[in-house]
Design a protein around this motif. Structure first.
Motif, mmCIF file in Angstrom:
data_model
loop_
_atom_site.group_PDB
_atom_site.id
_atom_site.type_symbol
_atom_site.label_atom_id
_atom_site.label_comp_id
_atom_site.label_asym_id
_atom_site.label_seq_id
_atom_site.Cartn_x
_atom_site.Cartn_y
_atom_site.Cartn_z
ATOM 1 N N ASP A 110 98.330 -67.932 -22.550
ATOM 2 C CA ASP A 110 98.868 -68.118 -21.205
ATOM 3 C C ASP A 110 100.373 -67.843 -21.124
ATOM 4 O O ASP A 110 100.991 -68.068 -20.096
ATOM 5 C CB ASP A 110 98.542 -69.525 -20.694
ATOM 6 N N ARG A 111 100.957 -67.374 -22.228
ATOM 7 C CA ARG A 111 102.392 -67.062 -22.196
ATOM 8 C C ARG A 111 102.610 -65.579 -22.461
ATOM 9 O O ARG A 111 101.809 -64.953 -23.178
ATOM 10 C CB ARG A 111 103.133 -67.886 -23.239
ATOM 11 N N GLN B 12 107.870 -77.230 -20.230
ATOM 12 C CA GLN B 12 106.544 -76.887 -20.731
ATOM 13 C C GLN B 12 105.506 -77.887 -20.235
ATOM 14 O O GLN B 12 104.381 -77.512 -19.913
ATOM 15 C CB GLN B 12 106.537 -76.846 -22.265
ATOM 16 N N LYS B 15 104.795 -76.932 -16.778
ATOM 17 C CA LYS B 15 104.073 -75.651 -16.752
ATOM 18 C C LYS B 15 102.620 -75.821 -17.199
ATOM 19 O O LYS B 15 101.733 -75.152 -16.697
ATOM 20 C CB LYS B 15 104.781 -74.637 -17.660
ATOM 21 N N ASN B 16 102.416 -76.725 -18.183
ATOM 22 C CA ASN B 16 101.052 -76.966 -18.682
ATOM 23 C C ASN B 16 100.116 -77.365 -17.547
ATOM 24 O O ASN B 16 98.945 -77.000 -17.542
ATOM 25 C CB ASN B 16 101.062 -78.095 -19.722
ATOM 26 N N ARG B 19 99.322 -74.180 -15.854
ATOM 27 C CA ARG B 19 98.552 -73.289 -16.736
ATOM 28 C C ARG B 19 97.096 -73.731 -16.826
ATOM 29 O O ARG B 19 96.190 -72.931 -16.773
ATOM 30 C CB ARG B 19 99.153 -73.316 -18.145
ATOM 31 N N ASN B 20 96.929 -75.036 -16.993
ATOM 32 C CA ASN B 20 95.556 -75.559 -17.116
ATOM 33 C C ASN B 20 95.183 -76.239 -15.803
ATOM 34 O O ASN B 20 94.841 -77.404 -15.785
ATOM 35 C CB ASN B 20 95.474 -76.559 -18.266
#
Lengths: 245, 301
Positions: A110-111, B12, B15-16, B19-20
């Protein structure tokens, strides 16, 4: 303890032999031993192929060097560090002395390319300013400077392996372990990755490559360690791939 | 830890969540659902207890004296009553006050009816009106009062006291039962959600560990993510319950105005002064421990 951590971090002893295995055996709860009394030395700046069939003990060897596993018997030293007696809390510091690439690349999906490489620098707390300088420069080395924004799935297998290489090398580790780095690549990409590894080696990094790729091993004329059923059956300077038959 | 690393870790964590997003949504929904049920139950329970408490406060025991008892003894009885642990408050009602009260209660609209009385008909009705700390203590107090010299009658409200004591213990049992069920459901739902999230995380954690990340570095973004999910997961149901509660109180007030005296709801501020910290605490706790434990399982690489 702090001394040990410091030594691991800086590799102050700088021994000539960066990898030393003395009578190392590893048995799992089921089946025959994966490694059986293996002794091995790899000098600083060497390029070594480790070949052998499935079940020969190559992967176990890599896992032992990464301190993912502990041997049942024997001693292991990496860059002067006693791996067997390494405390759990010092493992991260120890691993920073090694770059690792795997057959399946193991990128953070995802990066983007930049973040994947920068991640290795974040871990060792490199200031953001330096990361902004180091990552593009490393991406240039592996030929991916123009694709820093791409996500792994937008890249070919060869490109993904280059990202993995950039990530493994961005912290300038003295040792690079490559576990089947060309296993998922076509011949052209495989050669390009091998050329890159050779280039990296010429710049002073010790490179250890586990592979099945007969053509490459035979063509590159490097040191070849052949393993079979957990033992080293041959260790030749400028060797070739020994056929099982 | 460097400030830039701290900033990176925080970033992060946030962002996690993006992202998820499906995992985050599932976790938020799970925590929100559990806390919504918890909050709703708490609001109902707190009001129920409040209503019972209000009713309890109105329950009193009245003590009448023997005819011709002297004032000194009456005062002495008052002091003895005051010393009892069951007693929250006690008031002396003189004969005049008793008559005034009676007139107000029964001749309120027709004061002329009372004019026929030249003497106070309640001259022998001086009393102590006693309010209790807890209605379940009523019987003990009555027995004590009846044993005192100089007391003619002790009036008590047997039925109300028994009913309120019954309701109180019923609330206690129901509370324990429902909280137990809610906790079990929450743990089940949350462990399921966390298990779903593990497969994605396992690979990511492995990669981080191979590169040489410390446990703290690997864990921090996950824990921040967990805490954020916990906060969102608790704020959502709090907001919904706030709106619902206000609307229900207004609706009940309008629809059942006849019961206003009985249905005395707690103000929304009072409910939320307890519910907000508790729900946030549970939400953050679940988020923190959920992520902490999940990541911990995979740190030994």
């Amino acid at each position: 303890m702090a001394k040990e951590a410091k030594r691991i971090k800086k590799g102050t002893t700088e021994p000539k032999e960066v990898i030393v295995l003395k009578d190392v055996s590893k048995s799992y709860s089921t089946g025959a031993p994966a490694l059986n009394g293996v002794s091995l030395k790899v000098n600083r700046g060497e390029f070594v192929f480790i070949v052998g069939d499935s079940g020969s003990g190559k992967s176990t060897l890599i896992k032992l060097l990464l301190r993912e596993l502990l041997p049942t018997e024997g001693e292991i030293y990496v860059n002067g560090c006693d791996v067997v007696h390494l405390k759990r809390r010092h493992i991260p510091m120890f691993r920073r002395n090694m770059g690792v690439v795997f057959q399946d690349f193991r990128l953070l999906k995802d990066r983007n390319v930049y973040d994947n490489v920068a991640f290795a620098q974040r871990i060792i707390q490199v200031p953001t300013k330096e990361i902004r300088r180091n990552v593009p420069s490393m991406l240039s080395v592996v030929g991916l400077a123009g694709k820093y924004k791409a996500k792994p799935k937008q890249l070919s297998g060869g490109e993904q392996q280059r990202v993995a290489l950039a990530r493994a090398l961005v912290n300038n580790p003295p040792i690079l372990l490559a576990d089947e780095p060309t296993g998922n690549l076509d011949p052209k990409n495989s050669w390009e990755i091998m050329k890159l590894l050779e280039e990296i080696n010429k710049n002073g990094t010790t490179v250890l490559v586990v592979t099945h790729n007969r053509e490459i091993v035979n063509a590159m004329q490097k040191r070849v360690i052949t393993m079979k059923k957990g033992i080293i059956v041959s260790d030749e300077e400028k060797g070739g791939y020994i056929d099982e038959d | 830890m460097r400030i830039s690393t701290l900033g990176y870790t925080m970033k992060q964590g946030f962002k996690n969540i993006i992202r998820n997003k499906w995992f985050s949504l599932a976790s938020i929904a799970t925590i929100a659902a559990c806390l919504f049920l918890f909050g709703l139950f708490y609001a109902v329970l707190a009001n129920f207890q409040h209503i019972v408490k209000t009713a309890e406060e109105g329950v009193s025991v009245t003590v009448f004296f023997d005819e011709g008892l002297d004032d000194a003894r009456k005062q002495e009885i008052g002091e003895l009553i005051g010393k009892r642990v069951e007693v929250r408050e006690y008031n002396f009602i003189s004969a005049e006050e008793a008559w005034e009260g009676f007139k107000a209660d029964y001749f309120g609209d027709y004061p002329e009816y009372a004019e026929g009385y030249t003497e106070n008909p309640l001259a022998n009705s001086e009393s102590y009106e006693i309010y209790l700390n807890d209605v379940s203590m009523q019987n003990a107090l009555v027995t004590y009062l009846e044993s005192l010299e100089g007391i003619r009658t002790v009036n008590k409200s047997e039925m109300t006291a028994n009913m309120l004591t019954g309701v109180n213990s019923m609330i206690a049992y129901v509370s324990i039962g429902i909280i137990g069920i809610l906790l079990a459901v929450s743990v089940f739902l949350i462990s399921n959600t966390v298990t779903i999230g593990i497969s994605v995380r396992k690979e990511e954690i492995n990669i981080m560990k191979y590169i040489g990340a410390t446990d703290f570095f690997v864990r921090s973004p996950f824990v921040i993510e967990g805490i954020m999910i916990g906060i969102i997961g608790s704020l959502l149901p709090l907001g919904i319950i706030y709106i619902i509660y206000e609307k229900v109180v207004i609706y009940m007030g309008e629809r059942f105005s006849i019961l206003t005296g009985l249905l005395n709801f707690l103000p929304v501020g009072e409910i939320f002064s307890v519910l907000t910290p508790v729900a946030l605490g549970i939400g953050i706790g679940i988020g923190f421990f959920g992520s902490f434990v999940t990541v911990r399982k995979h740190l030994r690489v």
